[in-house]
Design a protein around this motif. Structure first.
Motif, mmCIF file in Angstrom:
data_model
loop_
_atom_site.group_PDB
_atom_site.id
_atom_site.type_symbol
_atom_site.label_atom_id
_atom_site.label_comp_id
_atom_site.label_asym_id
_atom_site.label_seq_id
_atom_site.Cartn_x
_atom_site.Cartn_y
_atom_site.Cartn_z
ATOM 1 N N THR A 136 -20.800 -7.367 10.157
ATOM 2 C CA THR A 136 -20.076 -6.336 10.907
ATOM 3 C C THR A 136 -20.549 -4.923 10.598
ATOM 4 N N ARG A 137 -21.387 -4.758 9.597
ATOM 5 C CA ARG A 137 -21.834 -3.427 9.188
ATOM 6 C C ARG A 137 -23.317 -3.236 9.491
ATOM 7 N N ARG A 143 -18.942 -5.250 15.546
ATOM 8 C CA ARG A 143 -17.524 -5.036 15.251
ATOM 9 C C ARG A 143 -16.720 -5.127 16.543
ATOM 10 N N ASP A 144 -15.710 -5.962 16.526
ATOM 11 C CA ASP A 144 -14.851 -6.143 17.711
ATOM 12 C C ASP A 144 -15.663 -6.515 18.947
ATOM 13 N N GLY A 145 -16.705 -7.319 18.721
ATOM 14 C CA GLY A 145 -17.502 -7.801 19.848
ATOM 15 C C GLY A 145 -18.471 -6.791 20.411
ATOM 16 N N ASP A 179 -22.443 -5.960 24.113
ATOM 17 C CA ASP A 179 -21.730 -7.137 23.605
ATOM 18 C C ASP A 179 -22.547 -7.814 22.507
ATOM 19 N N CYS A 180 -21.846 -8.423 21.576
ATOM 20 C CA CYS A 180 -22.543 -9.036 20.450
ATOM 21 C C CYS A 180 -21.682 -10.110 19.794
ATOM 22 N N THR A 181 -22.321 -10.864 18.928
ATOM 23 C CA THR A 181 -21.661 -11.834 18.056
ATOM 24 C C THR A 181 -22.143 -11.557 16.638
ATOM 25 N N PRO A 182 -21.269 -11.445 15.661
ATOM 26 C CA PRO A 182 -21.710 -11.141 14.289
ATOM 27 C C PRO A 182 -22.710 -12.167 13.763
#
Length: 292
Positions: A127-128, A142-144, A162-165
């Protein structure tokens, strides 16, 4: 071939015993040579038969030392690839298991031939923002949503997508050999039956990812089940450290093709890297850019 050639040839095959073992072994050998032999026979041993005698003497001295003390293990001739990977799995289980904090970073330093290095900081929970080298950012999710970096377009730089961790510390992977093999077969990067691609997939997980000990063990145990395994003796990793190499052969490969070679320490069985790279530091730190 002269005496020194014979010595080098034999020593390269069986290795040398440590000094503390050589002294008593040498005395026993010389004592035997001084036994109840006619003078003529002794002259033949040291003169006419010197080449054969020297090579045999080296072999005898080495043979008197225990195998583990002379290096007659997986790192010398005829290493068994399944045994290498099985012992690598056992070694992985001996590593103390201490999970990192979610807000930490996985720091990996990789060395390459020619003294080139690569440093990367990857978010433990994904997430960072991570970092490659001094200034190349990896966006955290973070938060998608993740920021876009390095787009070369001022309008897009920093905008969200848009993303996935993608966590650097993987707790979602199998912990048994069969389950890990099924995972690798399902998520492999190459075509079905491409064992070299399978080797690369193993490298991705063993290299710049962090796994719990039981997952590392399952990874190497699964690798031992892949067809076409081959052990390469006396290889070095990208930093010049000696070890034993593991590669995968594929009947469909063209003549002379050399696939990826994973290198393991011949004594500790610790994963070192590949012939072209060496993982020299791998640990957790608190901030991107921080070194241990």
């Amino acid at each position: 071939m002269d005496d020194l050639d014979l010595i080098r040839d034999r020593a390269g095959t069986v290795g040398f015993a440590p000094p503390e073992r050589l002294a008593p072994a040498r005395e026993r050998l010389l004592a035997a040579a001084r036994g109840e032999r006619p003078q003529r026979s002794r002259r033949w041993f040291w003169a006419a038969g010197a080449s054969i005698g020297l090579a045999a003497a080296i072999t005898a001295v080495v043979a008197l030392a225990p195998a583990e003390q002379v290096g007659l293990g997986v790192g010398v001739a005829n290493a068994d690839p399944v045994r290498v990977l099985t012992e690598a799995a056992s070694a992985a289980l001996q590593v103390p298991a201490k999970a990192p904090r979610p807000d930490q970073f996985l720091y990996v330093k990789t060395e390459y031939p020619g003294h080139h290095t690569r440093e990367i900081w990857l978010s433990v929970d994904g997430t960072r923002d991570g970092l490659l080298g001094k200034d190349t950012k990896f966006p955290g999710c973070r938060d998608g949503k993740a920021a876009m970096y390095g787009t070369n377009d001022p309008k897009k730089e920093g905008s969200l997508e848009d993303c996935t961790p993608s966590p650097a510390y993987r707790t979602d992977l199998p912990t048994t050999a069969d389950a890990m093999l099924a995972y690798l077969n399902t998520h492999h990067s190459g075509e079905k039956g491409d064992t070299n691609a399978m080797g690369k997939d193993v490298l991705v997980l063993a290299d710049e990812q962090a796994l719990p000990p039981e997952t590392y063990a399952a990874l190497f145990q699964a690798a031992a089940k892949v067809p076409g395994l081959e052990a390469l003796d006396h290889v070095t990793d990208g930093a010049g450290r000696p070890g034993v190499g593991i590669t995968w052969t594929n009947p469909a490969d063209p003549p002379g093709f050399k696939g990826i070679v994973l290198v393991f320490d011949a004594k500790t069985h610790q994963f070192l890297g590949t012939e072209d790279s060496a993982v020299t530091v791998k640990t957790f730190v608190d901030e991107a850019g921080q070194r241990p």
